[in-house]
Design a protein around this motif. Sequence first.
Motif: not given
Length: 238
Positions: A74-80, A110-116
């Motif tokens: 999950x960390x890498x997926x968001x970071x990508x 994933x659809x991360x925002x700034x905080x994520x």
Amino acid sequence: MALLTRYKKSGGFLQLVMLIETCSEAKRNNLLEKIEQEDPRWAKAIRQKMLTLDRILQWPEETLADIFAKTKNLTMAVLFHDLNEEQRQRFLSGSTHRQKSMHMHFVEEQNPGKVELETAKINLVESVRELINEGYITLKTIAPELVFTKGIEEELSRQPRYTNEIEHAAVAKNLKAKPIGGESLNYSKNNRARKQPTHEDQLAFLSKELKKYKEENQNLKQKLKSLEDQLKNQNRAA
């Protein structure tokens, strides 16, 4: 109690670096400013030795592949979502075609925002620091500039507290070699003995030089702050 007091014992520098590495950008900058006010030597060393995403991305492809394999999906997926294609492929360089496909599908979910995104960066840095501490990553080989020795706390205490202390010492040494005014010998052109500068003259000169250095330092800080603000505004606009 001063912020640095608890960290000046053996091993305290690493503890403080790890604390700052896992803070949000705003809190990290705030802590570094406080440390700068308390002891510029520590602030400079922390900035030089702390892990950041930008520094990690400069490491060899093989190292990034190992980091990818040992970091949560999950960390890498968001970071990508915050990496360009070249950076993504360097992390995926040790993966099979099937593994790459599965991971990229997970990234798309994933659809991360700034905080994520900021949390993912912090989690990655924290994971990398753990890999370093456990011996999986050897900084001496891939990033020797980030290595610090045991006893760095004592080393920092022996360094000049301010850059001006070094400059002050150089000016004082120069004064012993030649009088104020630029003349190189103790005699004037008409061969009359030249009056040596008094202690008061030397103090006045040193004070003038120190004031000049402080003004130059302040101007540099203001320019740096302006550049940082411009960069932040451009990042927001992007």
